[in-house]
Every structure is written in C-alpha cells, then in structure tokens.
Scaffold this motif. Sequence first.
Motif: not given
Length: 336
Positions: A221-242
């Motif tokens: 899981m990683i956290r960052g700033r949503n570029l659309t609404n500017g609100i902090p957000e958390e997403i999940t990324v898989s090893q296969t995707e990376l």
Amino acid sequence: MAVDLGIDLGTTKILIYRPGKGIVLEEPSVVAYNTRTSEVVAVGHEALRMMGRAPAYIQIECPVREGVISNHEFTEFLIREFVRKVSGSFLSRPRIAICIPSAITRVEARAVVEAAVSAGARKVYLIDEPIAAAIGAGLDVTKPVGRMMVDLGGGTTDIAVISMGGIIVSTSLKVAGNSFDETIVKYIENTYKLAIGTTVGEELKKEIGCVFRPEADIKAMIRGRNLTNGIPEEITVSQTELCDVLRPLADEVVAGVKQVLAKTPPELSGDILTEGILMTGGTAQLRGLDGLIEDATGIRTTVARDPVSCVGIGTGKCFSLIGELKEGFELASGRG
C-alpha cells in the motif's frame, strides 16, 4: 600522520573508506542552499531532511547526476565538508582516491580531481568503478583472469570485463536506481492519478519491486495526493503490476551485459563462463535482476555480499594496489 581516504562519489550517496578503519562516513549526496544569502546551509542527512519541508528560498541540490558532477561548487563543498568531518584531527592533508564511471570523459574526470584538490587533498587518484567494485567484493583483480562486473548505482550502471588490473571491455548506462524510482513515480501518477515523491517510489521498489518471475499475491500500500481532488489517498499495488513497469529498464541492463559479452575476447569469455557475473551497487538488490541476467545469458550471476559498500571499500583499498592497477593513477596534487 599521512592518511588515505577512498571516496565513492555516488549520485545518491557518498561513502568514505579509511584503510584500517572501514567505512567512516555514509551520507546522501545532497546540498541545501539558501538563495537569499548565497550560502550552503546543510549537506548530507541534514540537507535531505529539509527536502519538501524547507521554505522556497532553501534550494535542495544533488550536485552529482548520473555519475557526473553537474555543479562543481556544490560538489567541492560536499567533499570538503565530509573530508573535514572524518579527518579534522589529521596533521597532514590526505591522499584521496575517488571512483568514477568507466565512460567518464577527461573533462569530467578533471572536474572530480579539481573538487578533491580544492577540498584539501594532497594527492588525488581516480579508479574506475568496476575495478573498485571488484576489489571491494574481495576479488584479486591483478590476476590474468577475465571477470565481468555489473555495478548498478543510483545514476549509472557500469558493466565491464576486467583482467590484470585493467578494463578490457566496458559500457556505462544511464539506467540505474534513480531511473527505476522515477519510472514508478510516473506510472503511479499516470495510472492512478496519485502524486508520490521519489522517496516513496524508492520505498515501493525496495518493498515489492521485481523484474523476473513476480508473485501476484505480493502487494503493498502506498499513500499520496489525489491529483483530481487534492485529497490524500491510499492505493494497493501488486508485484506483478510493478514488474511490468520495471522490466523494460531491466531489459536495458541485460542488453548492456550482452553487448559487453559480444565484445569480450574469446579467452576471457571462457573465464567469465567459469567465474560467473558479479553484481554490485544498491540496485543489484532489486528482486529478480540477477535471475533475469542469468536466464538471458546462461551465465551464473550472483550479488556481492555487501553490494552497497563494495565500491567505497574497493576505492579505499586501491592504495595498496596502485602500482598494479592500469586504471589507478595520480592526476593531481594539492598545493603546499
């Protein structure tokens, strides 16, 4: 008392090795500069902590880019401050050995030497990174045996075949640790519309980054700033995707290895088949990279025991081998 220091002047960090003492300094290659007063206010860890937190007039600079000095003044300041930090009580100015990418130009090499001399070095030696990496990994580089080194740093990847203290064939790629980090940042931004910094990109790479035979159930899981609404957000990324994101860069490294192998004299090719390929540098720890190279070449590929420190250790140890190293030579002397 005369003192020798070996400096790994890396794109992301500087290591200083003192014979008999080991690694005596490890700091980020970062400078904090006050644009109002035209003064350097911090270097190393202290400067890095200011990144993203300092006022607009505090400029954070990385004066070494892709293995080359991009800002001579800041690099000189870095070297001077760190040399002073580890040698403040010495009675005489030290001899300094600095490692450089194997494809560096004469002008770029001169800039490195001038920075070290201005920082107070009595004598300056340059040594190619693949040679330093091999020495630091514990290899006897003076033997007439061909060995292939793949040194993956933050700014450059140096691939070389060495024998009898010199480089026989080599290439230097701009694909390295920072490239992988920046690719992750761009992917997350374009795919998820989430802004993250390169530090987060690097952390994600270290946590689940993989370039060969990834596992779909490994996620982070990683956290960052949503570029659309500017609100902090958390997403999940898989090893296969990376893996899909990082694999093209890893393939460039594999292509570089094949290129050097194709230019290697037949006698040394046999040695490499026996001795294998040795990887050093922080990016050598990227999951699957050794397996990818081995799968593509059919040559046993291993990662050195302490890949991050190999170049720094080898640079410091090269003083005892200067007479035998074709690539280790005195370029300049300090005054006085």
